[in-house]
Each structure stands twice: as C-alpha cells, then as structure tokens.
Scaffold this motif. Sequence first.
Motif, PDB file in Angstrom:
ATOM      1  N   GLU A  30       0.819  -1.224   0.000  1.00  0.00           N
ATOM      2  CA  GLU A  30       0.000   0.000   0.000  1.00  0.00           C
ATOM      3  C   GLU A  30       0.852   1.273   0.000  1.00  0.00           C
ATOM      4  N   LYS A  31       0.199   2.409  -0.242  1.00  0.00           N
ATOM      5  CA  LYS A  31       0.863   3.704  -0.387  1.00  0.00           C
ATOM      6  C   LYS A  31       1.713   4.094   0.812  1.00  0.00           C
ATOM      7  N   ASP A  32       1.322   3.677   2.016  1.00  0.00           N
ATOM      8  CA  ASP A  32       2.053   4.081   3.217  1.00  0.00           C
ATOM      9  C   ASP A  32       3.210   3.140   3.557  1.00  0.00           C
ATOM     10  N   ILE A  33       3.528   2.202   2.654  1.00  0.00           N
ATOM     11  CA  ILE A  33       4.588   1.226   2.913  1.00  0.00           C
ATOM     12  C   ILE A  33       5.798   1.532   2.043  1.00  0.00           C
ATOM     13  N   SER A  34       6.982   1.484   2.672  1.00  0.00           N
ATOM     14  CA  SER A  34       8.252   1.612   1.975  1.00  0.00           C
ATOM     15  C   SER A  34       9.049   0.351   2.291  1.00  0.00           C
ATOM     16  N   PHE A  35       9.463  -0.383   1.255  1.00  0.00           N
ATOM     17  CA  PHE A  35      10.141  -1.668   1.435  1.00  0.00           C
ATOM     18  C   PHE A  35      11.477  -1.655   0.710  1.00  0.00           C
ATOM     19  N   THR A  36      12.513  -2.189   1.369  1.00  0.00           N
ATOM     20  CA  THR A  36      13.820  -2.352   0.747  1.00  0.00           C
ATOM     21  C   THR A  36      14.248  -3.805   0.894  1.00  0.00           C
ATOM     22  N   GLY A  37      14.624  -4.434  -0.227  1.00  0.00           N
ATOM     23  CA  GLY A  37      15.050  -5.827  -0.190  1.00  0.00           C
ATOM     24  C   GLY A  37      14.615  -6.562  -1.448  1.00  0.00           C
ATOM     25  N   SER A  38      14.661  -7.887  -1.389  1.00  0.00           N
ATOM     26  CA  SER A  38      14.255  -8.732  -2.509  1.00  0.00           C
ATOM     27  C   SER A  38      12.865  -9.299  -2.259  1.00  0.00           C
ATOM     28  N   ILE A  39      12.052  -9.271  -3.305  1.00  0.00           N
ATOM     29  CA  ILE A  39      10.698  -9.814  -3.233  1.00  0.00           C
ATOM     30  C   ILE A  39      10.601 -10.940  -4.254  1.00  0.00           C
ATOM     31  N   LYS A  40      10.138 -12.117  -3.812  1.00  0.00           N
ATOM     32  CA  LYS A  40       9.866 -13.241  -4.708  1.00  0.00           C
ATOM     33  C   LYS A  40       8.430 -13.661  -4.479  1.00  0.00           C
ATOM     34  N   MET A  41       7.669 -13.835  -5.572  1.00  0.00           N
ATOM     35  CA  MET A  41       6.284 -14.266  -5.395  1.00  0.00           C
ATOM     36  C   MET A  41       5.834 -15.113  -6.574  1.00  0.00           C
ATOM     37  N   LYS A  42       4.775 -15.882  -6.293  1.00  0.00           N
ATOM     38  CA  LYS A  42       4.210 -16.771  -7.305  1.00  0.00           C
ATOM     39  C   LYS A  42       2.811 -16.353  -7.720  1.00  0.00           C
ATOM     40  N   LYS A  43       2.216 -15.400  -6.991  1.00  0.00           N
ATOM     41  CA  LYS A  43       0.853 -14.964  -7.296  1.00  0.00           C
ATOM     42  C   LYS A  43       0.862 -13.487  -7.673  1.00  0.00           C
ATOM     43  N   ALA A  44      -0.240 -13.034  -8.274  1.00  0.00           N
ATOM     44  CA  ALA A  44      -0.356 -11.643  -8.716  1.00  0.00           C
ATOM     45  C   ALA A  44      -0.051 -10.688  -7.567  1.00  0.00           C
ATOM     46  N   PHE A  45       0.663  -9.601  -7.880  1.00  0.00           N
ATOM     47  CA  PHE A  45       1.213  -8.691  -6.874  1.00  0.00           C
ATOM     48  C   PHE A  45       1.018  -7.263  -7.358  1.00  0.00           C
ATOM     49  N   MET A  46       0.628  -6.358  -6.445  1.00  0.00           N
ATOM     50  CA  MET A  46       0.452  -4.947  -6.799  1.00  0.00           C
ATOM     51  C   MET A  46       1.279  -4.083  -5.848  1.00  0.00           C
ATOM     52  N   ILE A  47       1.901  -3.058  -6.421  1.00  0.00           N
ATOM     53  CA  ILE A  47       2.671  -2.109  -5.616  1.00  0.00           C
ATOM     54  C   ILE A  47       2.037  -0.735  -5.768  1.00  0.00           C
ATOM     55  N   ARG A  48       1.681  -0.137  -4.626  1.00  0.00           N
ATOM     56  CA  ARG A  48       1.182   1.236  -4.583  1.00  0.00           C
ATOM     57  C   ARG A  48       2.141   2.145  -3.809  1.00  0.00           C
ATOM     58  N   GLY A  49       3.054   1.539  -3.062  1.00  0.00           N
ATOM     59  CA  GLY A  49       3.993   2.285  -2.229  1.00  0.00           C
ATOM     60  C   GLY A  49       5.356   2.394  -2.890  1.00  0.00           C
ATOM     61  N   LYS A  50       6.409   2.339  -2.041  1.00  0.00           N
ATOM     62  CA  LYS A  50       7.782   2.473  -2.522  1.00  0.00           C
ATOM     63  C   LYS A  50       8.530   1.166  -2.292  1.00  0.00           C
TER      64      LYS A  50
END
Length: 124
Positions: A22-42
């Motif tokens: 979500e918009k209020d989230i800021s994430f640093t690192g590696s993301i791995k996923m197998k399902k649909a994913f949406m980014i609204r934040g940083k």
Amino acid sequence: MFDVKDTDFFDMEDEAFDTIVEKDISFTGSIKMKKAFMIRGKVNGKIDSTSDLVIDSDAVVNADITAERVLIRGKVKGNVIGNKLIFITASGALDGDITTGKVVLEPGCIFTGKCSMVRSENEK
C-alpha cells in the motif's frame, strides 16, 4: 483503438492480488512471489515473480523486475523483464531496459532505455 491480448490484468480487482504494498509502505530488499502482486507504495531492491505485477499510479519502484506480465502505471527505475508482456500506460514512467515478447507504450508514457523483443520457446 486497438485490442491488446494479455491485458486482462487491467480489469483485476484488489481481491485478485495475493499481496498489495500500500501507499504508506516503503520496502527495501528482494521480493519473490508466485501470485499476482500490486505495488502502490515504494520498493527498492529486486522483484522476481512467476505471475503478474502491477505498479500502480502512485508507486515508486527502484528495482530490477522479472515477471510474467508487468503493468506500469507509476514510476520505475531499473531493468524490466516481462516474459509475456510489458505495458506502460500514459501515467507510467520507466528508466531502464525492457526485455519482453510484447511491449505496449501508451502515448504520454515516459520510457528511457533499450527494448529487446524476444520470442518465447512456444513461439519459435
């Protein structure tokens, strides 16, 4: 207008996404996923998906991305590999190289980089 195949993820509701940054989230690192994913934040780092990825209009992503289909409505800095499709909307901006089988750049989008079109094994 024209019809673009593989763009059904334009119509996906929030419930269709396994995870939403979500918009209020800021994430640093590696993301791995197998399902649909949406980014609204940083997000800063690396994104690796075997499914669809949507970078929403307010998102700011500094990452190299690999996914099946990538829809960019926000800002992305990094190289993007879309195994099936990369779609940059009029509100989207990408500063990086594209490698994909199909690419759509809507009028008004910003794209700075190189584009390499590759065929999948099924299309050879």
